[in-house]
Design an enzyme around this catalytic site. Structure first.
Site, PDB file in Angstrom:
ATOM      1  N   CYS A  78       0.826  -1.211   0.000  1.00 39.08           N
ATOM      2  CA  CYS A  78       0.000   0.000   0.000  1.00 39.08           C
ATOM      3  C   CYS A  78       0.865   1.269   0.000  1.00 39.08           C
ATOM      4  O   CYS A  78       1.507   1.559  -1.000  1.00 39.08           O
ATOM      5  CB  CYS A  78      -0.993  -0.040   1.154  1.00 39.08           C
ATOM      6  SG  CYS A  78      -2.380   1.071   0.920  1.00 39.08           S
ATOM      7  N   HIS A 170      -2.974  -5.144   1.848  1.00 36.55           N
ATOM      8  CA  HIS A 170      -2.249  -5.359   3.105  1.00 36.55           C
ATOM      9  C   HIS A 170      -2.251  -6.811   3.551  1.00 36.55           C
ATOM     10  O   HIS A 170      -3.051  -7.198   4.414  1.00 36.55           O
ATOM     11  CB  HIS A 170      -2.922  -4.549   4.227  1.00 36.55           C
ATOM     12  CG  HIS A 170      -2.831  -3.082   4.088  1.00 36.55           C
ATOM     13  ND1 HIS A 170      -1.860  -2.327   4.705  1.00 36.55           N
ATOM     14  CD2 HIS A 170      -3.607  -2.209   3.414  1.00 36.55           C
ATOM     15  CE1 HIS A 170      -2.045  -1.057   4.428  1.00 36.55           C
ATOM     16  NE2 HIS A 170      -3.087  -0.959   3.627  1.00 36.55           N
ATOM     17  N   GLU A 172      -0.375  -8.074   5.574  1.00 35.94           N
ATOM     18  CA  GLU A 172      -0.025  -8.061   7.004  1.00 35.94           C
ATOM     19  C   GLU A 172      -1.255  -7.913   7.900  1.00 35.94           C
ATOM     20  O   GLU A 172      -1.172  -8.144   9.113  1.00 35.94           O
ATOM     21  CB  GLU A 172       0.992  -6.952   7.303  1.00 35.94           C
ATOM     22  CG  GLU A 172       0.466  -5.517   7.326  1.00 35.94           C
ATOM     23  CD  GLU A 172       0.342  -4.888   5.948  1.00 35.94           C
ATOM     24  OE1 GLU A 172       0.375  -5.618   4.924  1.00 35.94           O
ATOM     25  OE2 GLU A 172       0.186  -3.646   5.892  1.00 35.94           O
TER      26      GLU A 172
HETATM   27  N1  LIG Z   1      -3.347   1.919   3.741  1.00 36.50           N
HETATM   28  C1  LIG Z   1      -2.404   2.746   3.227  1.00 36.50           C
HETATM   29  O1  LIG Z   1      -1.197   2.454   3.265  1.00 36.50           O
HETATM   30  C2  LIG Z   1      -2.918   4.051   2.676  1.00 36.50           C
HETATM   31  C3  LIG Z   1      -1.970   4.732   1.719  1.00 36.50           C
HETATM   32  C4  LIG Z   1      -2.244   6.232   1.686  1.00 36.50           C
HETATM   33  N2  LIG Z   1      -3.579   6.507   1.120  1.00 36.50           N
HETATM   34  C5  LIG Z   1      -1.191   6.987   0.870  1.00 36.50           C
HETATM   35  O2  LIG Z   1      -1.512   7.474  -0.186  1.00 36.50           O
HETATM   36  O3  LIG Z   1      -0.042   7.056   1.296  1.00 36.50           O
END
Ligand SMILES: NC(=O)CC[C@H](N)C(=O)O
EC number: 4.3.3.6
Length: 188
Positions: A78, A170, A172
């Site tokens: 992410c 994710h 994790e």
């Molecule tokens: N769950 C996340 O890691 C969100 C990422 C976050 N929206 C970003 O742009 O950095």
């Protein structure tokens, strides 16, 4: 084998738990000195702008970027995927700028765009695994050496390039450790 987990912000404790569950030693990474002796590094979910700024403030950005360019295996989940990307939201700016992908931040909208789904990811798991998307990015363009691992509704949400792995979701935050095992296999 020792896997570093960037521990400046975000879901680093969850990645440490997943590594423990599969019998791999994790190491919290909070400084350049912590980078010594690791066989790979994981960048967790969180807020990429915050993590990117702390990497600069702690003088870690170039050090980590150069280690990955010299072959240190790296996996971004992410926000961590955003850190690895060469381009964010079609700008020519990124953070570590090591993986030949363009990513769109908050691609599904912000919090309300969060969702989970169960998918089979052929190279990673033969059974369906849960993918959790929280204010997630996705990949809008891949370079010629990037291998797409998973697409959902036409959007690229997992990819691999040589020593680097990127997932929009994710692992994790789920009970499924297939991606952690896959990353370890990449390193062996
Ligand atoms: N769950 C996340 O890691 C969100 C990422 C976050 N929206 C970003 O742009 O950095």
């Amino acid at each position: 084998m020792v896997i570093g987990v960037l521990a400046l912000q975000g879901a680093f404790r969850e990645h440490m738990k997943c590594l423990e569950n599969i019998g791999v030693q994790g190491k919290l990474i909070k400084s350049n000195e912590d980078l010594e002796g690791i066989d790979g590094i994981i960048f967790p979910g969180g807020e990429s702008t915050a993590m990117g700024r702390i990497l600069v403030d702690f003088n870690m950005k170039e050090t980590i970027s150069n280690k990955i360019k010299r072959g240190l295996p790296a996996w971004g989940t992410c926000a961590g995927m955003i850190l690895l990307a060469k381009k964010i939201n079609r700008t020519n700016k990124g953070h570590l700028e090591v993986m030949d992908i363009d990513v769109k931040r908050n691609a599904y909208g912000r919090q309300l765009g969060s969702f989970s789904t169960k998918e089979i990811i052929p190279l990673v798991s033969k059974d369906p695994i849960e993918l959790v998307f929280i204010r997630a990015p996705y990949i809008t363009k891949v370079g010629k050496n990037v291998e797409i691992l998973c697409e959902i509704d036409g959007n690229i949400v997992a990819a691999k390039e040589e020593n680097m792995l990127a997932t929009s979701f994710h692992p994790e935050l789920t009970e499924y450790e297939d991606f952690h095992r896959y990353f370890i296999e990449m390193i062996k």
